[in-house]
Design a protein around this motif. Sequence first.
Motif, PDB file in Angstrom:
ATOM      1  N   GLU B 145       0.612  -1.183   0.020  1.00 35.48           N
ATOM      2  CA  GLU B 145       0.164   0.107  -0.107  1.00 35.48           C
ATOM      3  C   GLU B 145       0.937   0.620  -0.168  1.00 35.48           C
ATOM      4  O   GLU B 145       0.182   2.210  -0.754  1.00 35.48           O
ATOM      5  CB  GLU B 145      -0.821  -0.392   1.370  1.00 35.48           C
ATOM      6  N   GLY B 146       2.050   0.491   0.392  1.00 38.80           N
ATOM      7  CA  GLY B 146       2.483   2.642   0.806  1.00 38.80           C
ATOM      8  C   GLY B 146       2.680   2.941   1.742  1.00 38.80           C
ATOM      9  O   GLY B 146       2.982   3.959   1.617  1.00 38.80           O
ATOM     10  N   ALA B 147       2.010   2.470   2.514  1.00 39.98           N
ATOM     11  CA  ALA B 147       1.512   3.403   4.258  1.00 39.98           C
ATOM     12  C   ALA B 147       2.208   3.006   4.968  1.00 39.98           C
ATOM     13  O   ALA B 147       4.050   2.862   4.574  1.00 39.98           O
ATOM     14  CB  ALA B 147       0.977   1.974   4.853  1.00 39.98           C
ATOM     15  N   PRO B 148       2.261   4.918   5.715  1.00 39.36           N
ATOM     16  CA  PRO B 148       4.010   5.230   6.788  1.00 39.36           C
ATOM     17  C   PRO B 148       3.853   4.179   7.985  1.00 39.36           C
ATOM     18  O   PRO B 148       2.828   3.185   8.013  1.00 39.36           O
ATOM     19  CB  PRO B 148       3.131   6.776   7.064  1.00 39.36           C
ATOM     20  N   HIS B 149       5.133   4.073   8.092  1.00 37.70           N
ATOM     21  CA  HIS B 149       5.291   3.208   9.238  1.00 37.70           C
ATOM     22  C   HIS B 149       5.148   3.767  10.299  1.00 37.70           C
ATOM     23  O   HIS B 149       4.757   5.144  10.641  1.00 37.70           O
ATOM     24  CB  HIS B 149       7.354   2.838   9.253  1.00 37.70           C
ATOM     25  N   ARG B 150       5.155   3.167  12.125  1.00 33.74           N
ATOM     26  CA  ARG B 150       5.064   4.104  13.134  1.00 33.74           C
ATOM     27  C   ARG B 150       5.317   5.257  13.349  1.00 33.74           C
ATOM     28  O   ARG B 150       6.765   5.593  13.686  1.00 33.74           O
ATOM     29  CB  ARG B 150       4.293   3.144  14.370  1.00 33.74           C
ATOM     30  N   ALA B 151       5.292   6.526  13.614  1.00 40.46           N
ATOM     31  CA  ALA B 151       6.056   7.888  13.557  1.00 40.46           C
ATOM     32  C   ALA B 151       6.795   7.150  14.973  1.00 40.46           C
ATOM     33  O   ALA B 151       6.386   6.576  16.203  1.00 40.46           O
ATOM     34  CB  ALA B 151       4.784   8.934  13.780  1.00 40.46           C
ATOM     35  N   GLY B 152       8.282   7.570  14.694  1.00 36.95           N
ATOM     36  CA  GLY B 152       9.232   7.069  15.727  1.00 36.95           C
ATOM     37  C   GLY B 152      10.090   5.903  15.942  1.00 36.95           C
ATOM     38  O   GLY B 152      10.762   5.683  16.269  1.00 36.95           O
ATOM     39  N   ARG B 181      21.474  -1.958  24.653  1.00 36.99           N
ATOM     40  CA  ARG B 181      21.743  -0.486  24.814  1.00 36.99           C
ATOM     41  C   ARG B 181      20.137  -0.112  25.193  1.00 36.99           C
ATOM     42  O   ARG B 181      20.838   1.098  25.866  1.00 36.99           O
ATOM     43  CB  ARG B 181      22.438  -0.066  23.962  1.00 36.99           C
ATOM     44  N   GLY B 182      19.423  -0.597  25.441  1.00 37.41           N
ATOM     45  CA  GLY B 182      18.470  -0.549  25.993  1.00 37.41           C
ATOM     46  C   GLY B 182      17.278   0.082  25.341  1.00 37.41           C
ATOM     47  O   GLY B 182      16.201   0.652  25.795  1.00 37.41           O
ATOM     48  N   LEU B 183      17.608  -0.051  23.857  1.00 36.96           N
ATOM     49  CA  LEU B 183      16.615   0.411  22.631  1.00 36.96           C
ATOM     50  C   LEU B 183      16.017  -0.989  22.989  1.00 36.96           C
ATOM     51  O   LEU B 183      16.222  -1.697  22.529  1.00 36.96           O
ATOM     52  CB  LEU B 183      18.021   0.647  21.536  1.00 36.96           C
ATOM     53  N   SER B 184      14.802  -0.186  22.025  1.00 34.94           N
ATOM     54  CA  SER B 184      13.677  -1.671  21.661  1.00 34.94           C
ATOM     55  C   SER B 184      13.781  -1.461  20.347  1.00 34.94           C
ATOM     56  O   SER B 184      13.719  -0.952  19.556  1.00 34.94           O
ATOM     57  CB  SER B 184      12.130  -0.795  21.754  1.00 34.94           C
ATOM     58  N   ALA B 185      14.312  -2.874  19.837  1.00 35.27           N
ATOM     59  CA  ALA B 185      14.847  -3.406  18.632  1.00 35.27           C
ATOM     60  C   ALA B 185      14.502  -4.447  17.986  1.00 35.27           C
ATOM     61  O   ALA B 185      14.196  -5.658  19.143  1.00 35.27           O
ATOM     62  CB  ALA B 185      16.300  -3.874  19.016  1.00 35.27           C
ATOM     63  N   GLY B 186      13.846  -5.037  17.095  1.00 34.11           N
ATOM     64  CA  GLY B 186      13.203  -6.616  16.689  1.00 34.11           C
ATOM     65  C   GLY B 186      13.836  -6.602  15.951  1.00 34.11           C
ATOM     66  O   GLY B 186      14.369  -5.713  15.164  1.00 34.11           O
ATOM     67  N   PHE B 187      13.885  -7.911  15.897  1.00 34.46           N
ATOM     68  CA  PHE B 187      14.445  -8.773  13.864  1.00 34.46           C
ATOM     69  C   PHE B 187      13.679  -8.679  13.564  1.00 34.46           C
ATOM     70  O   PHE B 187      12.454 -10.207  13.769  1.00 34.46           O
ATOM     71  CB  PHE B 187      15.480  -9.437  14.322  1.00 34.46           C
ATOM     72  N   ALA B 188      13.513  -8.869  11.994  1.00 38.83           N
ATOM     73  CA  ALA B 188      12.691  -9.008  11.059  1.00 38.83           C
ATOM     74  C   ALA B 188      13.137 -10.094   9.896  1.00 38.83           C
ATOM     75  O   ALA B 188      14.317  -9.621   9.562  1.00 38.83           O
ATOM     76  CB  ALA B 188      12.377  -8.557   9.998  1.00 38.83           C
ATOM     77  N   ALA B 189      13.250 -11.422  10.701  1.00 37.98           N
ATOM     78  CA  ALA B 189      13.178 -12.521   9.408  1.00 37.98           C
ATOM     79  C   ALA B 189      13.198 -12.285   8.442  1.00 37.98           C
ATOM     80  O   ALA B 189      11.942 -12.455   8.669  1.00 37.98           O
ATOM     81  CB  ALA B 189      13.399 -13.636  10.045  1.00 37.98           C
ATOM     82  N   THR B 190      13.413 -12.852   6.956  1.00 38.11           N
ATOM     83  CA  THR B 190      13.292 -12.764   6.177  1.00 38.11           C
ATOM     84  C   THR B 190      13.578 -14.097   5.024  1.00 38.11           C
ATOM     85  O   THR B 190      13.012 -14.551   3.869  1.00 38.11           O
ATOM     86  CB  THR B 190      13.389 -11.590   4.952  1.00 38.11           C
ATOM     87  N   ARG B 226       6.019  -2.842  17.568  1.00 39.88           N
ATOM     88  CA  ARG B 226       6.109  -3.367  18.264  1.00 39.88           C
ATOM     89  C   ARG B 226       7.729  -2.268  18.315  1.00 39.88           C
ATOM     90  O   ARG B 226       7.764  -2.729  19.705  1.00 39.88           O
ATOM     91  CB  ARG B 226       6.100  -4.461  18.191  1.00 39.88           C
ATOM     92  N   TYR B 227       8.230  -2.259  17.380  1.00 38.45           N
ATOM     93  CA  TYR B 227       9.540  -1.894  17.990  1.00 38.45           C
ATOM     94  C   TYR B 227       9.936  -0.463  17.767  1.00 38.45           C
ATOM     95  O   TYR B 227       9.681   0.128  16.492  1.00 38.45           O
ATOM     96  CB  TYR B 227      10.917  -2.626  17.372  1.00 38.45           C
ATOM     97  N   ASP B 228      10.406   0.149  18.512  1.00 37.91           N
ATOM     98  CA  ASP B 228      11.127   1.047  17.550  1.00 37.91           C
ATOM     99  C   ASP B 228      11.974   1.039  16.510  1.00 37.91           C
ATOM    100  O   ASP B 228      12.387   2.288  15.797  1.00 37.91           O
ATOM    101  CB  ASP B 228      11.906   2.239  18.848  1.00 37.91           C
ATOM    102  N   TRP B 229      13.056  -0.015  16.340  1.00 30.59           N
ATOM    103  CA  TRP B 229      13.779   0.233  15.480  1.00 30.59           C
ATOM    104  C   TRP B 229      13.624  -1.323  15.266  1.00 30.59           C
ATOM    105  O   TRP B 229      14.316  -2.436  16.095  1.00 30.59           O
ATOM    106  CB  TRP B 229      15.686  -0.482  16.204  1.00 30.59           C
ATOM    107  N   VAL B 230      13.639  -1.220  13.953  1.00 30.18           N
ATOM    108  CA  VAL B 230      13.052  -2.583  12.814  1.00 30.18           C
ATOM    109  C   VAL B 230      14.081  -3.362  12.286  1.00 30.18           C
ATOM    110  O   VAL B 230      15.078  -1.947  11.135  1.00 30.18           O
ATOM    111  CB  VAL B 230      12.280  -2.251  12.028  1.00 30.18           C
ATOM    112  N   PHE B 231      15.392  -4.126  12.413  1.00 24.59           N
ATOM    113  CA  PHE B 231      16.343  -4.469  11.568  1.00 24.59           C
ATOM    114  C   PHE B 231      15.525  -5.969  10.711  1.00 24.59           C
ATOM    115  O   PHE B 231      15.468  -6.641  10.656  1.00 24.59           O
ATOM    116  CB  PHE B 231      17.155  -5.437  12.573  1.00 24.59           C
ATOM    117  N   VAL B 232      15.827  -4.960   9.612  1.00 22.10           N
ATOM    118  CA  VAL B 232      15.639  -6.738   8.544  1.00 22.10           C
ATOM    119  C   VAL B 232      16.577  -7.119   7.795  1.00 22.10           C
ATOM    120  O   VAL B 232      17.161  -6.370   7.155  1.00 22.10           O
ATOM    121  CB  VAL B 232      14.537  -5.314   7.212  1.00 22.10           C
ATOM    122  N   GLU B 233      16.096  -8.087   7.885  1.00 17.41           N
ATOM    123  CA  GLU B 233      17.253  -9.195   7.264  1.00 17.41           C
ATOM    124  C   GLU B 233      17.168  -8.996   5.656  1.00 17.41           C
ATOM    125  O   GLU B 233      16.211  -9.398   5.424  1.00 17.41           O
ATOM    126  CB  GLU B 233      16.958 -10.815   7.755  1.00 17.41           C
ATOM    127  N   GLY B 234      18.778  -8.663   5.217  1.00 14.09           N
ATOM    128  CA  GLY B 234      18.390  -8.255   4.031  1.00 14.09           C
ATOM    129  C   GLY B 234      18.863  -9.913   3.059  1.00 14.09           C
ATOM    130  O   GLY B 234      19.149 -11.049   3.622  1.00 14.09           O
TER     131      GLY B 234
END
Lengths: 353, 353
Positions: B145-152, B181-190, B226-234
């Motif tokens: 859809e091209g939807a915006p991600h959650r602000a922040g 380091r206390g960040l809210s971070a999620g690993f998005a597996a692909t 769910r997370y402030d930092w989303v790390f998308v596996e390439g």
Amino acid sequence: MRRIAILAEGSFGPLSAKTAVGVLRYGADPVVAVIDSASAGKTVDAVLGGSGAVGAGVPVVASVEEALSYDPDTLVIGIAPIGGRLPDAWRPGILRALAAKLNVISGLHHFLGDDPELAAAAKASGATIWDVRRPPAELAQRIREGAPHRAGSHTVYFCGSDCDVGKMTVAFEVTREAQRRGLSAGFAATGQTGIMISGEGIPVDRFISDFVSGGVEGMTLDFANRYDWVFVEGQGSLIHPAYSAVTLGLLHGCAPDLLILCHQAGREAIYSYPDVRIPPLTRVRQIYEEAAGWLKPAPVVAVALNTYGMPDEDARAVIARTEREMGLPTTDPVRYGAGPLVEALLARSDLHA
Amino acid sequence: MRRIAILAEGSFGPLSAKTAVGVLRYGADPVVAVIDSASAGKTVDAVLGGSGAVGAGVPVVASVEEALSYDPDTLVIGIAPIGGRLPDAWRPGILRALAAKLNVISGLHHFLGDDPELAAAAKASGATIWDVRRPPAELAQRIREGAPHRAGSHTVYFCGSDCDVGKMTVAFEVTREAQRRGLSAGFAATGQTGIMISGEGIPVDRFISDFVSGGVEGMTLDFANRYDWVFVEGQGSLIHPAYSAVTLGLLHGCAPDLLILCHQAGREAIYSYPDVRIPPLTRVRQIYEEAAGWLKPAPVVAVALNTYGMPDEDARAVIARTEREMGLPTTDPVRYGAGPLVEALLARSDLHA
């Protein structure tokens, strides 16, 4: 020869039923009726208006039941709802057609042949279901090798600024014009409508993503062995927010020597994504040449403009302006013939990597 | 907590069993045994040698039967045979595991849950089969859809010069360091290994090409909620002759704010395509920024170099040289920690479109 009824319920029109119009315009078999209750009672040419003599006298009817009185032997699902699912409202009509022994040809993502109710109905009457969007087994899990095309063959990819700008139509017009000039030329279909019309090709957007480039390469190598000029139907656009992966897989998979850029005059945003602006055509050209060049350089050598619905003087003006801005031969091949496009290709036929 | 036995028959080693090593290194659940008759009698850490303390004391055994004595409740299929089919030789072991009520997790293209004999065995004992490469139903046919991600939120894509350069490993290391380091971070597996390890994500290379970007967007929106930092596996590479479509669909689908470029030091050609040279890393960076920018700009902010097998001084030298040439923070996060990568991201965390 098939006798075709086209199901286009709720959407038959010059711009809204690409498959239906494609089969009417380029198909070899006669269309005996189009089904769309919204336009029932009219004729196809009246509904399509300015598109020329396509479908003169062919009736638009309200239901499959009515279409049966025109003695079709084939029902073509002539519209592609977004997402490719079978709308519930179409099911009774398709069941009626199968019961009447009509063979059904469908380009939906939802395979009718895998639907237990429809498959049972086909079996009961002896009708067949051809899901053209099902990848052929021999190409469905092929990994791309990067194999060279036959020396002496030329592969041309028809790239677009967007979906639905007329890439398939341009490829058909160029193929016809090349054949008219005595060239050995083949149309390599990559979408359901092109496959329905030409009887071969692969449904690229339905391939598992890992195998898109490999399947396209397999098809292209086969065409390049049979034809000197291989005209590969484009899909989507590299700048499309949903379908760019399909486009890149196709572009890299067919490894073209030359590109023709297709655009609808006046279109400013991606269809159904009003916030996604189409950049100037000079930039679109650059994007395709850039992406092709990651694996093998291929220049854009001509521009095909779709000027549907524009007065003739406006069409001529936008073509002249585009030609000037791009520095490339430009025309609307449906209005004015594909000659300039074929000539632009021949002028660069030295290019074969 | 699962208690995992990993089936890696015939191929357990530091470079030959990516899934097995990934589960051992990054999985949250304990591995109680690895099955590979070729190395039976050794321990995992002895077989993996230089890879560090992974699997210290975990036995390598010759068969599923032997592995049962270590009381596993889960069997992970830890290798990916060419073509993704189930080798006949593995069938008795998998049947034995299912009979012993072990849940089976598989990343094969051949879905074990669709195999009548295996499905029946699972049903009989009450064990489950999880085919991680099966696209989840709610995302399998989603249009982007091209939807915006959650602000922040911030989405980071780990792009690569090639397959198998360590993109997943870098993403895991960055996720851990960010969490430390206390960040809210999620690993998005692909990919299948990432999904097995993290318990969620989508097998992008198995998606139908039309839905790659849409499925990835769906996953990314969920992670960004769910997370402030989303790390998308390439996956793959834009310059890969076979898999570029997967990569572009992923890049456009996740619509990253920032990119980290992953490369194996010293690799000069695409793996198993010796004629396809990898251009200078400055050019690879340009290609990713160009392609991302067709939809939404995203800069490369750091480089992760895989220096596996190099002497320490050589590793430090190539990292320093790359840092200079690219003008970007560069490190090997497995050797020297992911700190510089996380800091490079934080320095550009103003970027969120």
